[in-house]
Motif scaffolding. Structure first.
Motif, short mmCIF file in Angstrom:
data_model
loop_
_atom_site.label_atom_id
_atom_site.label_comp_id
_atom_site.label_asym_id
_atom_site.label_seq_id
_atom_site.Cartn_x
_atom_site.Cartn_y
_atom_site.Cartn_z
N UNK A 12 39.98 1.72 -21.81
CA UNK A 12 40.76 1.65 -20.52
C UNK A 12 42.08 1.49 -20.30
N UNK A 13 42.56 0.44 -20.89
CA UNK A 13 43.82 -0.12 -21.18
C UNK A 13 44.73 0.82 -21.86
N UNK A 14 44.14 1.30 -23.38
CA UNK A 14 45.00 1.71 -23.99
C UNK A 14 45.20 3.36 -23.39
N UNK A 15 44.25 3.84 -22.64
CA UNK A 15 44.43 5.02 -22.01
C UNK A 15 45.55 5.00 -20.93
N UNK A 16 45.65 3.76 -20.31
CA UNK A 16 46.67 3.68 -19.33
C UNK A 16 47.99 3.39 -20.12
N UNK A 17 48.10 2.58 -21.08
CA UNK A 17 49.44 2.13 -21.69
C UNK A 17 49.97 3.62 -22.04
N UNK B 180 45.67 13.54 -27.77
CA UNK B 180 44.29 13.99 -27.61
C UNK B 180 43.78 13.88 -26.28
N UNK B 181 44.51 12.97 -25.44
CA UNK B 181 43.99 12.82 -24.01
C UNK B 181 43.04 11.64 -23.90
N UNK B 182 42.65 11.10 -24.68
CA UNK B 182 41.65 10.10 -24.54
C UNK B 182 41.96 8.71 -25.54
N UNK B 183 41.28 7.77 -25.07
CA UNK B 183 41.50 6.55 -25.93
C UNK B 183 40.08 6.00 -26.38
N UNK B 184 39.97 5.52 -27.36
CA UNK B 184 38.99 5.03 -28.13
C UNK B 184 39.06 3.39 -28.38
N UNK C 69 37.06 -4.78 -28.71
CA UNK C 69 36.59 -5.58 -27.75
C UNK C 69 35.41 -6.68 -27.62
N UNK C 70 34.46 -5.68 -28.18
CA UNK C 70 32.90 -6.30 -28.27
C UNK C 70 32.18 -5.50 -29.40
N UNK C 71 31.87 -6.43 -30.60
CA UNK C 71 31.22 -5.82 -31.66
C UNK C 71 29.97 -5.21 -31.20
N UNK C 72 29.82 -4.01 -31.88
CA UNK C 72 28.56 -3.22 -31.57
C UNK C 72 28.83 -2.09 -30.35
N UNK C 73 29.99 -2.34 -29.93
CA UNK C 73 30.21 -1.22 -28.74
C UNK C 73 31.36 -0.44 -28.87
N UNK C 74 31.24 0.78 -28.59
CA UNK C 74 32.16 1.64 -28.62
C UNK C 74 32.50 2.34 -27.12
N UNK C 75 33.72 2.64 -27.00
CA UNK C 75 34.16 2.90 -25.56
C UNK C 75 35.27 4.15 -25.81
N UNK C 76 35.19 5.17 -24.86
CA UNK C 76 36.03 6.16 -24.65
C UNK C 76 36.67 6.03 -23.28
N UNK C 77 37.99 6.42 -23.15
CA UNK C 77 38.51 6.28 -21.81
C UNK C 77 39.59 7.11 -21.66
N UNK C 78 39.73 7.43 -20.30
CA UNK C 78 40.93 8.58 -19.78
C UNK C 78 41.56 8.01 -18.53
N UNK C 79 42.78 8.15 -18.76
CA UNK C 79 43.65 7.63 -17.56
C UNK C 79 43.29 8.86 -16.40
N UNK C 80 43.43 8.39 -14.95
CA UNK C 80 43.57 9.44 -13.98
C UNK C 80 45.01 9.78 -13.78
N UNK C 81 45.52 10.84 -13.95
CA UNK C 81 46.91 11.02 -13.74
C UNK C 81 47.37 11.59 -12.12
N UNK D 168 38.91 5.73 -16.07
CA UNK D 168 37.66 5.85 -16.42
C UNK D 168 37.13 5.62 -17.75
N UNK D 169 36.06 5.10 -17.92
CA UNK D 169 35.47 5.03 -19.41
C UNK D 169 34.02 5.01 -19.35
N UNK D 170 33.71 5.31 -20.63
CA UNK D 170 32.22 5.23 -20.98
C UNK D 170 31.91 4.43 -22.18
N UNK D 171 31.00 3.37 -21.99
CA UNK D 171 30.82 2.42 -23.17
C UNK D 171 29.54 2.79 -23.72
N UNK D 172 29.36 2.67 -25.13
CA UNK D 172 28.22 3.33 -25.85
C UNK D 172 27.75 2.20 -26.73
#
Length: 256
Positions: free
Chosen positions: A146-151, A191-195, A200-212, A221-225
């Protein structure tokens, strides 16, 4: 005392009140007067009087002994009213519902707050193995998708102003060098998205996009898997769903 002096004293008192509430908000649980005084650095006598006033008003609570302090219920009411009155949060509800259905994973909406992001809304995953998230959760920008997508919506000089040269590590995978992070932001823009690769948390990968819906963006927005459940096919599903959700929310908030 002059009017200027009175005004200055009033401003100082207001600043101390806000700083004290922010301390409690960032430090869950109950704290002794000595611990609070060490953290905020106010004179003990004035701190005690400020705490007693906030207790009487419901912004701070004490334990049964009256010697330990924590955030009060009125702070929750103010936070809830912020979310209830936010037009982007209201517009995002259908988008979050669909994103959660499309991915079956945990999906938050978050807003930039200085060098952090704050969760404004969330939908929980449909799986037993799922990350914990909640409204009001505050996380560093540099270690989250989330943060990297916004930055990435800011220019590099503004990022340097926002972040120190050395960034705190939350896991062994966290990017702790600001310039290395800035290099990654260039790839995110392309690429339009951040990973978040367990940064931030071991064992968790997240994908994020900024809302322009504004420039630079303030919401994402993000999705955590859980990494154990992430396959290449599921990763592509998540990315496609995030792009669709981003476009839907951008359209829904274009006039806000």
């Amino acid at each position: 005392m002059s009017a200027a002096e009175t005004g200055g004293a009033q401003v100082k008192s207001a600043v101390r009140t806000v700083e004290l509430l922010e301390y409690f908000a960032g430090s869950p649980g109950m704290h002794t007067l000595a611990a609070v005084q060490e953290a905020v650095g106010y004179p003990k006598s004035s701190l005690y009087m400020l705490l007693r006033t906030l207790v009487e008003l419901g912004w701070v609570e004490t334990d049964a002994t009256g010697t330990r302090y924590g955030i009060g219920v009125r702070a929750l009411l103010v936070g809830t009213s912020y979310i209830d009155g936010d037009e982007v949060v209201a517009a995002a509800r259908p988008t979050l519902d669909r994103l959660a259905d499309d991915t079956t994973e945990t999906v938050p909406l978050a807003r930039l707050d200085g060098a952090n992001v704050v969760h404004l809304a969330t939908r929980q995953a449909q799986h037993h193995l799922r990350p914990f998230t909640r409204v009001g959760r505050r996380l560093p920008v540099h270690s989250t998708a989330l943060g990297k997508a916004l930055l990435a919506t800011y220019d590099d000089e503004r990022v340097r102003e926002l972040l120190p040269g050395t960034l705190p590590a939350l896991t062994e995978h966290t990017i702790t060098d600001r310039e290395k992070l800035i290099d990654e932001l260039a790839a995110i823009r392309a690429q339009g998205y951040a990973v978040d690769r367990e940064e931030n948390t071991l064992g968790l990968r997240c994908f994020g996009v900024a809302v322009p819906n504004r420039t630079p963006a303030r919401d994402a927005l993000s999705c955590s898997v859980p990494a154990a459940r992430l396959t290449p096919a599921h990763e592509q599903t998540v990315k496609d769903a995030l792009f669709d959700a981003r476009d839907r929310l951008t359209l829904a908030t274009r006039t806000l």
